[in-house]
Design an enzyme around this catalytic site. Sequence first.
Site, PDB file in Angstrom:
ATOM      1  N   THR A  13      -5.430  19.643 -35.480  1.00  9.29           N
ATOM      2  CA  THR A  13      -6.567  18.709 -35.406  1.00  9.29           C
ATOM      3  C   THR A  13      -7.556  18.947 -36.553  1.00  9.29           C
ATOM      4  O   THR A  13      -7.915  18.021 -37.291  1.00  9.29           O
ATOM      5  CB  THR A  13      -7.303  18.897 -34.056  1.00  9.29           C
ATOM      6  OG1 THR A  13      -6.352  18.745 -33.005  1.00  9.29           O
ATOM      7  CG2 THR A  13      -8.423  17.891 -33.879  1.00  9.29           C
ATOM      8  N   VAL A  14      -7.985  20.184 -36.724  1.00 15.31           N
ATOM      9  CA  VAL A  14      -9.039  20.457 -37.714  1.00 15.31           C
ATOM     10  C   VAL A  14      -8.452  20.578 -39.126  1.00 15.31           C
ATOM     11  O   VAL A  14      -9.051  20.088 -40.097  1.00 15.31           O
ATOM     12  CB  VAL A  14      -9.841  21.723 -37.333  1.00 15.31           C
ATOM     13  CG1 VAL A  14     -11.006  21.923 -38.286  1.00 15.31           C
ATOM     14  CG2 VAL A  14     -10.364  21.627 -35.894  1.00 15.31           C
ATOM     15  N   ALA A  33     -20.561  19.629 -55.045  1.00 11.30           N
ATOM     16  CA  ALA A  33     -20.150  21.018 -55.263  1.00 11.30           C
ATOM     17  C   ALA A  33     -20.269  21.433 -56.726  1.00 11.30           C
ATOM     18  O   ALA A  33     -20.410  22.615 -57.032  1.00 11.30           O
ATOM     19  CB  ALA A  33     -18.717  21.204 -54.793  1.00 11.30           C
ATOM     20  N   GLU A 190      -9.331  23.727 -26.434  1.00 10.29           N
ATOM     21  CA  GLU A 190      -8.719  24.888 -27.079  1.00 10.29           C
ATOM     22  C   GLU A 190      -7.234  24.947 -26.722  1.00 10.29           C
ATOM     23  O   GLU A 190      -6.792  24.332 -25.740  1.00 10.29           O
ATOM     24  CB  GLU A 190      -9.402  26.170 -26.595  1.00 10.29           C
ATOM     25  CG  GLU A 190     -10.846  26.279 -27.023  1.00 10.29           C
ATOM     26  CD  GLU A 190     -11.002  26.214 -28.541  1.00 10.29           C
ATOM     27  OE1 GLU A 190     -10.463  27.064 -29.252  1.00 10.29           O
ATOM     28  OE2 GLU A 190     -11.664  25.275 -29.022  1.00 10.29           O
ATOM     29  N   LYS A 205     -19.428  30.908 -28.775  1.00  9.00           N
ATOM     30  CA  LYS A 205     -20.387  30.225 -29.647  1.00  9.00           C
ATOM     31  C   LYS A 205     -21.803  30.772 -29.446  1.00  9.00           C
ATOM     32  O   LYS A 205     -22.559  30.961 -30.403  1.00  9.00           O
ATOM     33  CB  LYS A 205     -20.350  28.716 -29.370  1.00  9.00           C
ATOM     34  CG  LYS A 205     -19.023  28.084 -29.778  1.00  9.00           C
ATOM     35  CD  LYS A 205     -18.861  26.706 -29.158  1.00  9.00           C
ATOM     36  CE  LYS A 205     -17.595  26.024 -29.628  1.00  9.00           C
ATOM     37  NZ  LYS A 205     -17.257  24.830 -28.851  1.00  9.00           N
TER      38      LYS A 205
HETATM   39  P1  NDP Z   1      -4.424  23.007 -33.342  1.00  8.98           P
HETATM   40  O1  NDP Z   1      -3.677  23.666 -32.271  1.00  8.98           O
HETATM   41  O2  NDP Z   1      -4.498  21.535 -33.377  1.00  8.98           O
HETATM   42  O3  NDP Z   1      -3.826  23.498 -34.763  1.00  8.98           O
HETATM   43  C1  NDP Z   1      -3.441  24.811 -35.021  1.00  8.98           C
HETATM   44  C2  NDP Z   1      -2.571  24.818 -36.262  1.00  8.98           C
HETATM   45  O4  NDP Z   1      -2.247  26.176 -36.576  1.00  8.98           O
HETATM   46  C3  NDP Z   1      -1.250  24.065 -36.088  1.00  8.98           C
HETATM   47  O5  NDP Z   1      -0.990  23.282 -37.219  1.00  8.98           O
HETATM   48  C4  NDP Z   1      -0.194  25.189 -35.974  1.00  8.98           C
HETATM   49  O6  NDP Z   1       1.059  24.850 -36.516  1.00  8.98           O
HETATM   50  C5  NDP Z   1      -0.845  26.257 -36.836  1.00  8.98           C
HETATM   51  N1  NDP Z   1      -0.393  27.593 -36.474  1.00  8.98           N
HETATM   52  C6  NDP Z   1      -0.446  28.197 -35.274  1.00  8.98           C
HETATM   53  N2  NDP Z   1       0.075  29.442 -35.355  1.00  8.98           N
HETATM   54  C7  NDP Z   1       0.468  29.602 -36.633  1.00  8.98           C
HETATM   55  C8  NDP Z   1       1.088  30.654 -37.349  1.00  8.98           C
HETATM   56  N3  NDP Z   1       1.402  31.812 -36.758  1.00  8.98           N
HETATM   57  N4  NDP Z   1       1.342  30.475 -38.655  1.00  8.98           N
HETATM   58  C9  NDP Z   1       1.044  29.314 -39.279  1.00  8.98           C
HETATM   59  N5  NDP Z   1       0.435  28.292 -38.659  1.00  8.98           N
HETATM   60  C10 NDP Z   1       0.165  28.435 -37.362  1.00  8.98           C
HETATM   61  O7  NDP Z   1      -5.865  23.644 -33.338  1.00  8.98           O
HETATM   62  P2  NDP Z   1      -7.245  22.980 -33.788  1.00  8.98           P
HETATM   63  O8  NDP Z   1      -7.090  22.349 -35.100  1.00  8.98           O
HETATM   64  O9  NDP Z   1      -7.791  22.185 -32.667  1.00  8.98           O
HETATM   65  O10 NDP Z   1      -8.189  24.271 -33.896  1.00  8.98           O
HETATM   66  C11 NDP Z   1      -8.150  25.119 -35.017  1.00  8.98           C
HETATM   67  C12 NDP Z   1      -9.377  26.041 -34.971  1.00  8.98           C
HETATM   68  O11 NDP Z   1     -10.555  25.263 -35.023  1.00  8.98           O
HETATM   69  C13 NDP Z   1      -9.492  26.868 -33.679  1.00  8.98           C
HETATM   70  O12 NDP Z   1     -10.076  28.108 -33.989  1.00  8.98           O
HETATM   71  C14 NDP Z   1     -10.453  26.047 -32.819  1.00  8.98           C
HETATM   72  O13 NDP Z   1     -11.150  26.830 -31.890  1.00  8.98           O
HETATM   73  C15 NDP Z   1     -11.386  25.538 -33.902  1.00  8.98           C
HETATM   74  N6  NDP Z   1     -12.137  24.342 -33.569  1.00  8.98           N
HETATM   75  C16 NDP Z   1     -11.491  23.244 -33.068  1.00  8.98           C
HETATM   76  C17 NDP Z   1     -12.180  22.084 -32.819  1.00  8.98           C
HETATM   77  C18 NDP Z   1     -11.521  20.867 -32.283  1.00  8.98           C
HETATM   78  O14 NDP Z   1     -12.211  19.863 -32.020  1.00  8.98           O
HETATM   79  N7  NDP Z   1     -10.190  20.863 -32.122  1.00  8.98           N
HETATM   80  C19 NDP Z   1     -13.630  22.003 -33.073  1.00  8.98           C
HETATM   81  C20 NDP Z   1     -14.217  23.216 -33.625  1.00  8.98           C
HETATM   82  C21 NDP Z   1     -13.482  24.330 -33.852  1.00  8.98           C
HETATM   83  P3  NDP Z   1       1.981  23.698 -35.850  1.00  8.98           P
HETATM   84  O15 NDP Z   1       1.204  22.417 -35.975  1.00  8.98           O
HETATM   85  O16 NDP Z   1       3.221  23.704 -36.664  1.00  8.98           O
HETATM   86  O17 NDP Z   1       2.160  24.112 -34.426  1.00  8.98           O
HETATM   87  N1  HSE Z   2     -12.703  23.262 -27.555  1.00  8.91           N
HETATM   88  C1  HSE Z   2     -13.936  23.176 -28.238  1.00  8.91           C
HETATM   89  C2  HSE Z   2     -14.864  22.249 -27.490  1.00  8.91           C
HETATM   90  C3  HSE Z   2     -13.724  22.688 -29.635  1.00  8.91           C
HETATM   91  O1  HSE Z   2     -14.381  21.444 -26.690  1.00  8.91           O
HETATM   92  O2  HSE Z   2     -16.069  22.311 -27.708  1.00  8.91           O
HETATM   93  C4  HSE Z   2     -14.979  22.710 -30.463  1.00  8.91           C
HETATM   94  O3  HSE Z   2     -15.411  24.009 -30.711  1.00  8.91           O
END
Ligand code: NDP
Ligand code: HSE
Length: 440
Positions: A13-14, A33, A190, A205
């Site tokens: 997602t991010v 930047a 999460e 947080k």
């Molecule tokens: P996702 O689960 O959507 O994405 C995680 C990514 O990491 C996937 O692309 C996955 O690969 C990859 N990944 C996982 N394990 C490995 C590994 N061992 N090696 C390489 N790549 C790996 O998570 P989010 O994007 O939602 O969240 C990412 C971070 O951002 C987290 O820390 C979350 O707490 C934080 N966050 C998220 C928000 C949200 O709205 N979602 C908001 C604010 C913070 P693959 O796709 O192939 O499985």
């Molecule tokens: N899982 C978190 C939330 C993502 O719902 O607030 C943003 O940090």
Amino acid sequence: MEPVKIGILGLGTVGCGTISVLVRNAEEITRRAGREIQVVQAAARSLKKKRDCDTSGIVLTDNPEDIVTNPDIDVVVELIGGYEPALDLVMKAIENGKHVVTANKALIAVHGNEIFKAAQEKGVMVAFEAAVAGGIPIIKAIREGLAGNRIEWLAGIINGTGNFILTEMKDKGRDFADVLAEAQQLGYAEADPTFDVEGIDAAHKLTILAAIAFGIPLQFDRAYTEGISNITREDVSYAEQLGYRIKHLGISRRVGDRVELRVHPTLIPERRLIANVDGVMNAVLVKGDAVGPTLYYGAGAGSDATASAVVADIVDVVRTLTTDPTNRVPHLAFQPDALADLSIMPIDDVETSYYLRMQVQDKPGVLADITRIFGEQGISIEALIQKEPAEGANVVPLIMLTHRIAEKKMNSAIAQLEALDAIEGKIMRIRCEHLDSNWT
Ligand code: NDP
Ligand code: HSE
């Protein structure tokens, strides 16, 4: 000048949101930047999965070590989440002299102290704006915008998933599990959604916010954490009848030489702006001694909103690449050798007012027993609702709001009340905060 080269760990997602925003707003971002920003490499678990962003021109790998050891990469953006392998990768990136941007609040709240120490020694930056309240630039606001203030307290809705669930339950009467499934599908939750609903994510947080607000080390293990999974639709409705909304709040407050650090459902007067923050939106109230109360509002989760904060951090890193490392904004806002030794207050000592809901037998003397127990603990009642018994029932719901009292006194009163024959089952207790500008 040469473009700054970025490596992204995680294409979920991010990760994909970040690539999309960097591409979509490339021209404006470069103007801000001062240098072009190029994503040169990205890692994910699977290279076969279809991605929600255009990865053409980016070298993809399923081995994230390739990125943290790649000599061409200046900035590593960690968007995998969780503790491992994120911690190992971030430490290796720092060891290899790379600046780090992360959205990973679990990592920062639990391992931030060691990460910042390593970064300090290596002279690299670790930026984490997206780790708190999604797209709201709250870290920058507290660390820089409020730098002239002595922060007195902060209180925030800092989990988008939880607020989305509470709002849908209140407005549409939807089921908890059904709304949670939608939040997962929208990419808000999460990887382990119990982090959202049990308050762990909000506690991560809050730990970060408290550190930068009060200049204390990160102490996640000292945070009091309670989630939203016990909140029922009835509680939401009774709270409304009393003129309150139930919100899941993270609260941190300086009290003498201690700091409150607590996450729990909270009744808030409905006239407060923060009580009207709905859906995936987050809001953080920060009270500084000079500025008074300030409120920050915006999307707390989601792809583009979070990418907004990640990209802002990348821009900050790029801007400071040519400045003196010892004069950068400190990770926890205060200089590392000037952190204060304020202890975290145990929840037992915290004073709040309370909403209580209990099932009582409909017979004389019950209210007298309750008020006697309250009187012995010094608890005074602010409001009370007693409902008519349902047809044929001999128990009635009794809902009370109390004035402020220490948690340990309320615990003692609740234990005595639950032992009464006239009270059936467990008492529902939700803490209540008025969050007015006179709260110090
Ligand atoms: P996702 O689960 O959507 O994405 C995680 C990514 O990491 C996937 O692309 C996955 O690969 C990859 N990944 C996982 N394990 C490995 C590994 N061992 N090696 C390489 N790549 C790996 O998570 P989010 O994007 O939602 O969240 C990412 C971070 O951002 C987290 O820390 C979350 O707490 C934080 N966050 C998220 C928000 C949200 O709205 N979602 C908001 C604010 C913070 P693959 O796709 O192939 O499985
Ligand atoms: N899982 C978190 C939330 C993502 O719902 O607030 C943003 O940090």
